[in-house]
Motif scaffolding. Structure first.
Motif, PDB file in Angstrom:
ATOM      1  N   ILE A  38       0.845  -1.195   0.000  1.00 11.81           N
ATOM      2  CA  ILE A  38       0.000   0.000   0.000  1.00 11.81           C
ATOM      3  C   ILE A  38       0.881   1.246   0.000  1.00 11.81           C
ATOM      4  O   ILE A  38       2.091   1.161   0.235  1.00 11.81           O
ATOM      5  CB  ILE A  38      -0.950   0.017   1.219  1.00 11.81           C
ATOM      6  N   GLU A  42      -1.800   5.775   3.013  1.00 11.77           N
ATOM      7  CA  GLU A  42      -2.770   4.788   3.464  1.00 11.77           C
ATOM      8  C   GLU A  42      -2.241   4.037   4.678  1.00 11.77           C
ATOM      9  O   GLU A  42      -2.983   3.749   5.620  1.00 11.77           O
ATOM     10  CB  GLU A  42      -3.133   3.820   2.338  1.00 11.77           C
ATOM     11  N   THR A  87      -2.680  -7.046  -8.643  1.00 14.88           N
ATOM     12  CA  THR A  87      -3.490  -5.943  -8.151  1.00 14.88           C
ATOM     13  C   THR A  87      -4.668  -6.503  -7.371  1.00 14.88           C
ATOM     14  O   THR A  87      -5.402  -7.353  -7.877  1.00 14.88           O
ATOM     15  CB  THR A  87      -4.026  -5.070  -9.324  1.00 14.88           C
ATOM     16  N   TYR A  88      -4.809  -6.021  -6.139  1.00 15.54           N
ATOM     17  CA  TYR A  88      -5.913  -6.456  -5.282  1.00 15.54           C
ATOM     18  C   TYR A  88      -7.116  -5.550  -5.511  1.00 15.54           C
ATOM     19  O   TYR A  88      -6.967  -4.352  -5.752  1.00 15.54           O
ATOM     20  CB  TYR A  88      -5.510  -6.366  -3.807  1.00 15.54           C
ATOM     21  N   TYR A  89      -8.313  -6.123  -5.373  1.00 14.07           N
ATOM     22  CA  TYR A  89      -9.567  -5.386  -5.527  1.00 14.07           C
ATOM     23  C   TYR A  89     -10.413  -5.582  -4.275  1.00 14.07           C
ATOM     24  O   TYR A  89     -10.390  -6.660  -3.673  1.00 14.07           O
ATOM     25  CB  TYR A  89     -10.332  -5.889  -6.759  1.00 14.07           C
ATOM     26  N   ASP A 104     -16.790   0.013  -5.185  1.00 11.64           N
ATOM     27  CA  ASP A 104     -15.451  -0.474  -5.527  1.00 11.64           C
ATOM     28  C   ASP A 104     -14.417   0.402  -4.824  1.00 11.64           C
ATOM     29  O   ASP A 104     -14.571   1.618  -4.751  1.00 11.64           O
ATOM     30  CB  ASP A 104     -15.267  -0.402  -7.051  1.00 11.64           C
ATOM     31  N   ARG A 106      -9.948   0.576  -3.398  1.00 10.45           N
ATOM     32  CA  ARG A 106      -8.648  -0.052  -3.199  1.00 10.45           C
ATOM     33  C   ARG A 106      -8.673  -0.703  -1.825  1.00 10.45           C
ATOM     34  O   ARG A 106      -9.275  -0.160  -0.888  1.00 10.45           O
ATOM     35  CB  ARG A 106      -7.524   0.985  -3.253  1.00 10.45           C
ATOM     36  N   SER A 108      -6.496  -0.799   0.475  1.00 16.86           N
ATOM     37  CA  SER A 108      -5.942   0.080   1.509  1.00 16.86           C
ATOM     38  C   SER A 108      -6.977   1.087   1.996  1.00 16.86           C
ATOM     39  O   SER A 108      -7.094   1.338   3.206  1.00 16.86           O
ATOM     40  CB  SER A 108      -4.695   0.801   0.987  1.00 16.86           C
ATOM     41  N   ASP A 109      -7.738   1.672   1.078  1.00 13.27           N
ATOM     42  CA  ASP A 109      -8.783   2.619   1.469  1.00 13.27           C
ATOM     43  C   ASP A 109      -9.911   1.909   2.212  1.00 13.27           C
ATOM     44  O   ASP A 109     -10.437   2.423   3.202  1.00 13.27           O
ATOM     45  CB  ASP A 109      -9.351   3.341   0.244  1.00 13.27           C
TER      46      ASP A 109
END
Length: 170
Positions: A38, A42, A87-89, A104, A106, A108-109
Motif C-alpha cells: 500500500i 494509506e 493488483t488487489y480489488y 469499488d 482499493r 488500503s482505502d
C-alpha cells in the motif's frame, strides 16, 4: 470469505509499506497472513486508526466516515474480493437509507475506512490461498503481545527482504 483483522503494517526491504491481514480464527504461528502493498499515506491512515492516535486535522478516511455519517449510511463490511496480475480489488458494503450499496475501492482505502468505523474485514478464500504467506509467530502472552516477538520480527524482515510484489502476480 474469511474474516480477518489488521495484524500490522510493515516496511519491506525496498521501504514499501505492506499491510498484513490475518484470519480472526488463526492464532499467531498458524494459518496465513495476507500481505498487501500500500501507499505511505494509506499506511499512516490505517496505523492512526488502529492505534487510536489523535490527529490535528481529519485525514481523508476520517472525511469519508463523516460524509457517510452525514448521509445516514454505515459501513457494513469491506471485502478483498480478488487479485488480478498482482493488483488487489476490494468492495465497501454500505447500509444506506435506500438499501445496501457496494462501492469499488482499493483495499488500503477499504481497510482504513473499516478501521475507523469498526466494520468487519473479509478476504475471499481464493485471494488468501493465492497470495497468503505462512504465519511464523510462535504465540501471544496474556496481553496479546507476540512471544518471541524479536525472533518473529527478524524472520518476517528476512521474508520481506526476499519477497517482491511481483511474486504475487498471477
Amino acid at each position: 470469505m474469511v474474516q480477518v483483522r489488521v495484524a500490522g503494517v510493515a516496511l519491506d526491504a525496498a521501504q514499501q509499506h505492506v499491510i498484513l491481514l490475518k484470519p480472526l480464527e488463526d492464532l499467531p504461528g498458524e494459518g496465513r497472513l495476507l500481505p498487501i502493498w500500500i501507499g505511505a499515506q494509506e499506511a499512516t491512515s490505517i496505523l492512526v486508526a488502529v492505534e487510536g492516535a489523535p490527529v490535528p486535522r481529519p485525514l481523508a478516511h476520517d472525511l469519508m466516515r463523516e460524509i457517510l455519517d452525514t448521509l445516514g449510511a454505515t459501513v457494513d463490511r469491506v471485502e478483498v474480493t480478488r487479485i488480478d496480475e498482482g493488483t488487489y480489488y476490494a468492495d465497501v458494503v454500505l447500509d444506506t437509507p435506500v438499501g445496501s450499496r457496494v462501492v469499488d475501492a482499493r483495499p488500503s482505502d477499504a481497510v482504513a475506512l473499516a478501521s475507523r468505523t469498526g466494520a468487519s474485514i473479509f478476504v475471499a478464500d481464493g485471494v488468501l490461498a493465492e497470495a497468503g504467506v505462512i504465519d511464523t509467530v510462535t504465540g501471544e502472552d496474556e496481553d496479546g503481545v507476540p512471544v518471541d516477538a524479536e525472533e518473529s520480527v527478524d524472520e518476517f524482515k528476512r521474508f520481506l527482504e526476499d519477497v517482491d510484489p511481483d511474486d504475487f502476480r498471477g
